[in-house]
Design a protein around this motif. Structure first.
Motif, PDB file in Angstrom:
ATOM      1  N   ARG A 263      10.350   0.054   4.524  1.00 24.95           N
ATOM      2  CA  ARG A 263       9.559   0.758   3.522  1.00 24.95           C
ATOM      3  C   ARG A 263       9.127  -0.155   2.373  1.00 24.95           C
ATOM      4  N   ILE A 267       5.262  -0.089   0.756  1.00 29.32           N
ATOM      5  CA  ILE A 267       5.213   0.475  -0.594  1.00 29.32           C
ATOM      6  C   ILE A 267       4.816  -0.591  -1.616  1.00 29.32           C
ATOM      7  N   VAL A 304       0.694   4.494   1.643  1.00 29.84           N
ATOM      8  CA  VAL A 304       1.795   4.262   0.709  1.00 29.84           C
ATOM      9  C   VAL A 304       2.468   5.583   0.346  1.00 29.84           C
ATOM     10  N   LEU A 308       6.390   6.729   0.584  1.00 29.82           N
ATOM     11  CA  LEU A 308       7.123   7.196  -0.590  1.00 29.82           C
ATOM     12  C   LEU A 308       7.745   8.570  -0.332  1.00 29.82           C
TER      13      LEU A 308
END
Length: 448
Positions: A263, A267, A304, A308
């Protein structure tokens, strides 16, 4: 109840109904100051009030979904959305429009809260959230292509949100009524305090800034295209539709990629790229630059965002962090239109883009840190990281673990659960006599 192999379509539909209002924010805000006696800043304030009401629903209901029941809350939220947005679409006075928008915003926030809570309880929350973003992007693109041909006024986009909520209502029948129907994925389901407290709080604090930047630009993108790039409303709508289509491709790519890159890279790196797109879009003076900035930005933004949402969902299977992070994001979303209107009015669109881009670069740091800290990295083939210890592949290699018993590359890190083990019983005294202990074979002769 949904099995791990089925797609939770009711949750995807509920997610779509809750997120549609923020996705249609540019046309909602842009038409408010055209069809009503409002300035551009006042129209932005109405959009902010709508989104602030949506955020307040999330904060108020984050810990009550299981107790009240997902079905009851979802239907209440959809009903508020139908009444609020529908009333605002039909109203001709500013107070009635504002009241309807605020009421509808609370309904959207309620629907989003239920969807986020239930998605976090799914075996693959990233897949479910990606499907939700895919659905809302497709629907918003259709609205952007259709609305310019239906005449002026503020009613059309608000009516589209109300009709979507009405269409989703029948699908709520598959949602659970009571807490007993809510599946638990781990032993933390009954914890009073959400796990990963520090990471969750950092994420909650950073998300308003991240969302504020996105929606500060999104709230004034229509005016950038109309006034600075000198485009017509139909052309701007077409650019938005293509941009949302690029968002569909981005979400599909994110769903296909899954956790292979972890991630932190999507991100952190995605946020940095979005900062550049914001600056390009805000400084656009023609069709080419405006379309390039908007399309690239909209292709990256849902990617993104999906990571999240998945990150927040992974922090707590009960969905509390997912709801709180979503509500914190809505706070930034709520402040976005007003912030963009004020910055553009006082400093101009290009300076606004530079300020917003710099803010994104700053907020990318804590978001990336949380993703790294919560083990959002990919796993090497055949390894499972043990907290504070040797990778399990090393242990497996030395203990004869069968091949294929550990996850392959791209699998999420396995949660380590402490299992209480009872104290061992006292050893038997068979080898003891009144003279003391004797070892077998020691001092034992024929006459012993």
């Amino acid at each position: 109840m949904f099995s791990p192999r089925t797609t939770p379509w009711p949750l995807v539909a509920l997610f779509t109904a809750g997120y549609l209002a923020p996705y249609l924010l540019p046309t909602v805000v842009g038409r408010l100051d055209v069809g009503l006696p409002l300035s551009a800043t006042q129209a932005g304030a109405v959009g902010s009030a709508l989104l602030l009401s949506s955020a307040s629903a999330g904060f108020a209901l984050a810990s009550r979904v299981e107790r009240i029941g997902a079905r009851t809350l979802a239907r209440a939220g959809l009903a508020l959305a139908v009444v609020g947005y529908g009333g605002a679409a039909l109203a001709g006075s500013v107070p009635a429009v504002v009241a309807g928008a605020v009421l509808g915003g609370f309904g959207s926030g309620t629907a989003t809260t239920v969807a986020a809570t239930r998605i976090a309880a799914q075996p693959d929350p990233h897949r479910a959230s990606s499907l939700g973003l895919l659905s809302v992007s497709a629907l918003a693109g259709v609205v952007y292509l259709t609305v310019p041909h239906l005449g002026g006024g503020h009613g059309q986009p608000l009516a589209a949100i109300a009709l979507t909520a009405l269409a989703v209502w029948p699908l709520t029948g598959r949602l659970p009524r009571a807490t007993a129907d809510v599946p638990a994925r781990s032993g933390t389901g009954g914890a009073r305090r959400p796990p990963h407290l520090r990471s969750g709080l950092v994420l909650v604090a950073a998300m308003p800034c991240w969302s504020l930047v996105q929606n500060a630009l999104w709230g004034v993108s229509g005016r950038i295209g109309l006034t600075q790039a000198h485009l017509g409303e139909a052309t701007v709508g077409a650019v938005f539709a293509v941009a949302l289509g690029a968002g569909l491709l981005g979400v599909l790519g994110a769903g296909a990629l899954g956790p292979r890159l972890g991630r932190a890279v999507p991100i952190g790196g995605g946020t940095v790229l979005i900062a550049g797109c914001v600056a390009v879009s805000a400084s656009a003076t023609g069709l080419a630059s405006f379309a390039a900035g908007e399309i690239a930005w909209n292709a990256l933004y849902p990617v993104v965002l999906s990571y999240l949402i998945g990150l927040a969902a992974s922090l707590d299977p009960r969905g509390r962090w997912a709801v709180l992070v979503g509500s914190a994001s809505s706070l930034g979303t709520a402040a976005g239109p007003l912030t963009g209107s004020l910055l553009s009015a006082r400093a101009g669109f290009p300076v606004m883009g530079l300020v917003l881009g710099a803010g994104l670069l700053v907020v990318a740091v804590p978001l990336t840190a949380v993703a790294l800290h919560t083990a959002g990295r990919p796993l090497l083939p055949g390894t499972v990281r043990r907290r504070g210890g040797t990778p399990a592949a090393v242990v497996a290699a030395s203990t004869g673990t069968p091949h294929g018993s550990v996850p392959q590359i791209g699998a999420p890190e396995q949660q380590v659960v402490d299992i209480p083990v009872p104290a061992p019983a006292r050893p038997a005294r068979d080898a003891y006599d009144t003279a003391g202990p004797r070892r077998a074979g020691v001092g034992a002769g024929p006459g012993a």
